[in-house]
Design a protein around this motif. Structure first.
Motif, PDB file in Angstrom:
ATOM      1  N   PHE A  80      30.542  67.088 -27.106  1.00 37.63           N
ATOM      2  CA  PHE A  80      29.524  67.228 -27.491  1.00 37.63           C
ATOM      3  C   PHE A  80      29.471  68.099 -29.070  1.00 37.63           C
ATOM      4  O   PHE A  80      30.522  68.755 -29.231  1.00 37.63           O
ATOM      5  CB  PHE A  80      28.573  68.584 -27.052  1.00 37.63           C
ATOM      6  N   GLY A  81      28.364  67.624 -29.975  1.00 37.53           N
ATOM      7  CA  GLY A  81      28.574  68.192 -30.779  1.00 37.53           C
ATOM      8  C   GLY A  81      28.449  70.378 -31.097  1.00 37.53           C
ATOM      9  O   GLY A  81      27.436  70.357 -29.945  1.00 37.53           O
ATOM     10  N   THR A  82      28.872  70.369 -31.996  1.00 42.33           N
ATOM     11  CA  THR A  82      28.480  72.023 -31.879  1.00 42.33           C
ATOM     12  C   THR A  82      26.960  72.451 -32.327  1.00 42.33           C
ATOM     13  O   THR A  82      26.992  73.184 -31.360  1.00 42.33           O
ATOM     14  CB  THR A  82      29.405  72.513 -33.539  1.00 42.33           C
ATOM     15  N   ASP A  83      26.522  72.006 -32.858  1.00 42.04           N
ATOM     16  CA  ASP A  83      25.094  72.026 -32.603  1.00 42.04           C
ATOM     17  C   ASP A  83      24.090  72.072 -31.338  1.00 42.04           C
ATOM     18  O   ASP A  83      23.313  72.857 -30.824  1.00 42.04           O
ATOM     19  CB  ASP A  83      24.148  70.929 -34.051  1.00 42.04           C
ATOM     20  N   LEU A  84      24.397  70.723 -30.588  1.00 42.54           N
ATOM     21  CA  LEU A  84      23.974  71.212 -29.359  1.00 42.54           C
ATOM     22  C   LEU A  84      23.953  71.999 -28.562  1.00 42.54           C
ATOM     23  O   LEU A  84      23.459  72.217 -27.859  1.00 42.54           O
ATOM     24  CB  LEU A  84      24.611  69.010 -28.906  1.00 42.54           C
ATOM     25  N   LEU A  85      25.599  71.773 -28.366  1.00 46.08           N
ATOM     26  CA  LEU A  85      25.907  73.102 -27.720  1.00 46.08           C
ATOM     27  C   LEU A  85      25.324  74.333 -27.703  1.00 46.08           C
ATOM     28  O   LEU A  85      25.385  75.047 -26.956  1.00 46.08           O
ATOM     29  CB  LEU A  85      27.719  73.109 -27.793  1.00 46.08           C
ATOM     30  N   SER A  86      25.004  74.961 -29.019  1.00 46.16           N
ATOM     31  CA  SER A  86      24.413  75.939 -29.538  1.00 46.16           C
ATOM     32  C   SER A  86      23.025  76.099 -29.071  1.00 46.16           C
ATOM     33  O   SER A  86      22.617  76.799 -28.164  1.00 46.16           O
ATOM     34  CB  SER A  86      25.076  76.382 -31.366  1.00 46.16           C
ATOM     35  N   LYS A  87      22.156  74.693 -29.160  1.00 47.81           N
ATOM     36  CA  LYS A  87      20.572  74.430 -28.026  1.00 47.81           C
ATOM     37  C   LYS A  87      20.758  74.799 -26.923  1.00 47.81           C
ATOM     38  O   LYS A  87      20.010  75.379 -26.162  1.00 47.81           O
ATOM     39  CB  LYS A  87      20.396  73.199 -28.304  1.00 47.81           C
ATOM     40  N   PHE A  88      21.651  74.171 -25.747  1.00 47.63           N
ATOM     41  CA  PHE A  88      22.453  74.244 -24.511  1.00 47.63           C
ATOM     42  C   PHE A  88      22.772  76.093 -23.836  1.00 47.63           C
ATOM     43  O   PHE A  88      21.990  76.359 -23.010  1.00 47.63           O
ATOM     44  CB  PHE A  88      23.482  73.334 -24.323  1.00 47.63           C
ATOM     45  N   GLN A  89      23.304  77.035 -25.000  1.00 50.00           N
ATOM     46  CA  GLN A  89      23.396  77.112 -24.775  1.00 50.00           C
ATOM     47  C   GLN A  89      21.804  78.565 -25.632  1.00 50.00           C
ATOM     48  O   GLN A  89      22.079  80.068 -24.210  1.00 50.00           O
ATOM     49  CB  GLN A  89      24.648  78.509 -25.249  1.00 50.00           C
ATOM     50  N   SER A  90      21.378  78.507 -26.300  1.00 45.52           N
ATOM     51  CA  SER A  90      20.251  79.793 -27.188  1.00 45.52           C
ATOM     52  C   SER A  90      19.429  79.067 -25.283  1.00 45.52           C
ATOM     53  O   SER A  90      18.396  80.105 -25.510  1.00 45.52           O
ATOM     54  CB  SER A  90      20.095  78.995 -27.879  1.00 45.52           C
ATOM     55  N   GLY A  91      19.127  78.007 -24.936  1.00 43.36           N
ATOM     56  CA  GLY A  91      17.851  77.719 -23.965  1.00 43.36           C
ATOM     57  C   GLY A  91      16.716  76.638 -24.668  1.00 43.36           C
ATOM     58  O   GLY A  91      15.967  77.036 -23.671  1.00 43.36           O
ATOM     59  N   GLU A  92      17.043  76.619 -25.868  1.00 49.45           N
ATOM     60  CA  GLU A  92      15.786  76.156 -26.501  1.00 49.45           C
ATOM     61  C   GLU A  92      15.281  74.686 -26.271  1.00 49.45           C
ATOM     62  O   GLU A  92      14.672  73.925 -26.288  1.00 49.45           O
ATOM     63  CB  GLU A  92      16.097  76.073 -27.992  1.00 49.45           C
ATOM     64  N   LEU A  93      16.274  73.340 -25.186  1.00 48.29           N
ATOM     65  CA  LEU A  93      15.928  72.688 -24.511  1.00 48.29           C
ATOM     66  C   LEU A  93      15.145  73.019 -23.454  1.00 48.29           C
ATOM     67  O   LEU A  93      15.168  71.380 -22.950  1.00 48.29           O
ATOM     68  CB  LEU A  93      17.107  71.452 -24.712  1.00 48.29           C
ATOM     69  N   ILE A  94      15.196  74.290 -22.880  1.00 48.07           N
ATOM     70  CA  ILE A  94      14.957  74.162 -21.387  1.00 48.07           C
ATOM     71  C   ILE A  94      13.360  74.667 -22.281  1.00 48.07           C
ATOM     72  O   ILE A  94      12.707  75.147 -23.111  1.00 48.07           O
ATOM     73  CB  ILE A  94      15.189  74.891 -20.912  1.00 48.07           C
ATOM     74  N   HIS A  95      11.601  73.467 -21.242  1.00 46.42           N
ATOM     75  CA  HIS A  95      10.501  74.372 -21.202  1.00 46.42           C
ATOM     76  C   HIS A  95      10.327  76.118 -20.895  1.00 46.42           C
ATOM     77  O   HIS A  95      10.811  76.521 -19.678  1.00 46.42           O
ATOM     78  CB  HIS A  95       9.865  73.538 -20.422  1.00 46.42           C
ATOM     79  N   SER A  96       9.262  76.456 -21.964  1.00 45.54           N
ATOM     80  CA  SER A  96       9.561  78.312 -21.665  1.00 45.54           C
ATOM     81  C   SER A  96       8.230  78.564 -21.059  1.00 45.54           C
ATOM     82  O   SER A  96       7.668  77.379 -20.428  1.00 45.54           O
ATOM     83  CB  SER A  96       9.707  78.685 -23.668  1.00 45.54           C
TER      84      SER A  96
END
Length: 205
Positions: free
Chosen positions: A189-205
Motif C-alpha cells: 500500500f502507498g504511504t498516502d493510502l495507509l495514512s488515509k486508512f489510519q485517519s479514517g477519512e475513507l469511512i463515512h462519518s
C-alpha cells in the motif's frame, strides 16, 4: 433522397469478437488457495479475474490500449454487492494504471502489486461495450463508479484483508497459473493510502 448515415456505435453485421470466440483455456491445473478464514481463491485466466468460493467476492482486471491512445489498466474488487476501483501511482499522473513490474519482487519471490489509489470514479473509453470501434477516440466514454467511501471500519478492514489475500496468489503471469505452479503476490500500500486508512477519512462519518 435521404442520405443514409452510418452508425459507428452499432455492431457491424457479421462482426465476431475474437476474444469471445476462442476456446476456453484448460484450467484443470490451476491451483486453489485457502485463507485463514476458509476463503478459497484462485486465478481464473479465462475471465481475467481472481475468483473465490463465495460468488459475491472476486477481483476483475481491466486493460485496453489502442493506436494513439496510451491505454489504461485498473482492477475492481467486488464484495458486499459493490466494488472498489484500484489503481497505482505512475510516472505519468494522468495515466490510469494497475499492473505489476515483473522485475520487482519481495525477498521471498512474491510479485509486488502497488495499491496506491482506491474508491475512485474513472472516465475511460468504453472498450468493453464497443470492441469493434477503433481508434479509441471514436468510443463513447463510460463512468466507472464503485464505492466512494467505506460504510464503517469493519468494511474498510474487510477490503484490506481481501485485496491482500486475493492478490497473494497472482504473479501476473498466466502461463505459470495454467501450468499449476505456485504463484505468489504481495500488496504494498502507498504511504498516502495507509495514512488515509489510519485517519479514517475513507469511512463515512
Amino acid at each position: 433522397m435521404t442520405k443514409k448515415v452510418f452508425d459507428l456505435l452499432k455492431r457491424p453485421p457479421g462482426w465476431v469478437d475474437i476474444r469471445a470466440s476462442r476456446d476456453p483455456l484448460d484450467v484443470s491445473k490451476v491451483r486453489h488457495y485457502v485463507g485463514d478464514d476458509g476463503l478459497e481463491y484462485w486465478v481464473d485466466p479465462n475471465s481475467r479475474s481472481i475468483r473465490t468460493n463465495n460468488a459475491d467476492i472476486y477481483m476483475t482486471f481491466h486493460a485496453f490500449s489502442d493506436h494513439a491512445y496510451c491505454g489504461h489498466s485498473y482492477a475492481k474488487l467486488h464484495f458486499d454487492e459493490e466494488f472498489v476501483v484500484i489503481t497505482q501511482n505512475y510516472k505519468d499522473p494522468e495515466r490510469v494504471v494497475f499492473s505489476p513490474d515483473f522485475q520487482e519482487k519481495s525477498e521471498l519471490g512474491e510479485q509486488i502489486w502497488h495499491v496506491d489509489k482506491i474508491l475512485q470514479t474513472l472516465r475511460l473509453p468504453d472498450d468493453e461495450a464497443y470492441p469493434w470501434l477503433h481508434p479509441a477516440s471514436l468510443m463513447p466514454e463510460i463512468e466507472i463508479r464503485g464505492m466512494c467511501k467505506f460504510r464503517d471500519l469493519d468494511q474498510q478492514n474487510k477490503f484490506i484483508y481481501l485485496v491482500k489475500t486475493l492478490l497473494s496468489c497472482h504473479c501476473g503471469a498466466m502461463g505459470d497459473v495454467l501450468r499449476g505452479e505456485v504463484t505468489r503476490g504481495k500488496v504494498v500500500f502507498g504511504t498516502d493510502l495507509l495514512s488515509k486508512f489510519q485517519s479514517g477519512e475513507l469511512i463515512h462519518s
